[in-house]
Design a protein around this motif. Structure first.
Motif, short mmCIF file in Angstrom:
data_model
loop_
_atom_site.label_atom_id
_atom_site.label_comp_id
_atom_site.label_asym_id
_atom_site.label_seq_id
_atom_site.Cartn_x
_atom_site.Cartn_y
_atom_site.Cartn_z
N LEU A 27 0.82 -1.20 0.00
CA LEU A 27 0.00 0.00 0.00
C LEU A 27 0.87 1.26 0.00
O LEU A 27 0.62 2.20 -0.77
CB LEU A 27 -0.93 0.00 1.22
N LEU A 28 1.89 1.28 0.84
CA LEU A 28 2.78 2.44 0.88
C LEU A 28 3.57 2.59 -0.41
O LEU A 28 3.83 3.71 -0.86
CB LEU A 28 3.73 2.34 2.08
N ASN A 29 3.94 1.48 -1.03
CA ASN A 29 4.63 1.52 -2.31
C ASN A 29 3.73 2.12 -3.38
O ASN A 29 4.16 2.95 -4.18
CB ASN A 29 5.09 0.12 -2.71
N TYR A 30 2.46 1.72 -3.38
CA TYR A 30 1.49 2.27 -4.35
C TYR A 30 1.33 3.77 -4.14
O TYR A 30 1.34 4.55 -5.09
CB TYR A 30 0.16 1.55 -4.21
N TRP A 31 1.14 4.19 -2.88
CA TRP A 31 0.98 5.62 -2.59
C TRP A 31 2.22 6.40 -2.99
O TRP A 31 2.13 7.52 -3.49
CB TRP A 31 0.69 5.84 -1.12
N GLY A 32 3.40 5.83 -2.79
CA GLY A 32 4.64 6.50 -3.18
C GLY A 32 4.73 6.70 -4.68
O GLY A 32 5.11 7.77 -5.15
N GLN A 33 4.36 5.67 -5.43
CA GLN A 33 4.38 5.79 -6.88
C GLN A 33 3.34 6.80 -7.37
O GLN A 33 3.59 7.56 -8.30
CB GLN A 33 4.12 4.43 -7.53
N LEU A 34 2.18 6.81 -6.71
CA LEU A 34 1.14 7.76 -7.07
C LEU A 34 1.59 9.20 -6.81
O LEU A 34 1.43 10.07 -7.68
CB LEU A 34 -0.14 7.45 -6.29
N CYS A 35 2.17 9.44 -5.65
CA CYS A 35 2.66 10.78 -5.33
C CYS A 35 3.80 11.21 -6.24
O CYS A 35 3.88 12.38 -6.64
CB CYS A 35 3.11 10.84 -3.87
N THR A 36 4.67 10.28 -6.59
CA THR A 36 5.76 10.60 -7.52
C THR A 36 5.21 10.98 -8.88
O THR A 36 5.67 11.95 -9.50
CB THR A 36 6.71 9.40 -7.65
N GLY A 37 4.23 10.23 -9.36
CA GLY A 37 3.62 10.55 -10.65
C GLY A 37 2.94 11.89 -10.64
O GLY A 37 3.07 12.68 -11.60
N LEU A 38 2.21 12.20 -9.57
CA LEU A 38 1.55 13.50 -9.48
C LEU A 38 2.57 14.63 -9.40
O LEU A 38 2.38 15.69 -10.02
CB LEU A 38 0.63 13.53 -8.26
N ALA A 39 3.64 14.43 -8.67
CA ALA A 39 4.68 15.46 -8.56
C ALA A 39 5.33 15.70 -9.92
O ALA A 39 5.62 16.85 -10.29
CB ALA A 39 5.72 15.06 -7.54
N GLN A 40 5.57 14.64 -10.67
CA GLN A 40 6.15 14.80 -12.01
C GLN A 40 5.21 15.57 -12.92
O GLN A 40 5.65 16.43 -13.69
CB GLN A 40 6.47 13.44 -12.61
N CYS A 41 3.91 15.28 -12.84
CA CYS A 41 2.94 16.00 -13.67
C CYS A 41 2.90 17.48 -13.31
O CYS A 41 2.90 18.34 -14.19
CB CYS A 41 1.55 15.39 -13.51
N HIS A 42 2.86 17.79 -12.02
CA HIS A 42 2.82 19.18 -11.59
C HIS A 42 4.10 19.91 -11.97
O HIS A 42 4.06 21.06 -12.42
CB HIS A 42 2.60 19.28 -10.08
N LEU A 43 5.24 19.25 -11.81
CA LEU A 43 6.51 19.89 -12.15
C LEU A 43 6.61 20.17 -13.65
O LEU A 43 6.99 21.27 -14.05
CB LEU A 43 7.68 19.01 -11.70
N SER A 44 6.25 19.19 -14.46
CA SER A 44 6.32 19.41 -15.90
C SER A 44 5.33 20.48 -16.34
O SER A 44 5.61 21.26 -17.25
CB SER A 44 6.08 18.10 -16.66
N ASP A 45 4.17 20.54 -15.69
CA ASP A 45 3.18 21.57 -16.02
C ASP A 45 3.71 22.95 -15.65
O ASP A 45 3.56 23.90 -16.42
CB ASP A 45 1.87 21.28 -15.29
N ARG A 46 4.34 23.07 -14.49
CA ARG A 46 4.90 24.36 -14.08
C ARG A 46 6.04 24.81 -15.00
O ARG A 46 6.16 25.99 -15.35
CB ARG A 46 5.39 24.30 -12.64
N ILE A 47 6.88 23.84 -15.41
CA ILE A 47 7.98 24.18 -16.33
C ILE A 47 7.42 24.62 -17.67
O ILE A 47 7.87 25.59 -18.27
CB ILE A 47 8.94 22.98 -16.47
#
Length: 53
Positions: A27-47
């Motif tokens: 469960l924690l591994n899934y949440w970590g991957q989900l948060c990483t994916g969301l952070a990548q999306c937000h970062l690329s959108d901001r750039i």
């Protein structure tokens, strides 16, 4: 764990603890991957937005 419990009860409790740890880890591994994916999306959108102006 209770020291006066039967051997089968101790094995059962150990199995339950192992299953809970495995479930929690996945469960924690899934949440970590989900948060990483969301952070990548937000970062690329901001750039992308910052390079447009």
């Amino acid at each position: 764990m209770a020291t006066k419990a039967s051997a089968s009860m101790r094995v059962y409790r150990l199995a339950v603890v192992i299953l809970l740890v495995i479930w929690l880890r996945s469960l924690l591994n899934y949440w970590g991957q989900l948060c990483t994916g969301l952070a990548q999306c937000h970062l690329s959108d901001r750039i992308r937005k910052s390079t447009l102006f």
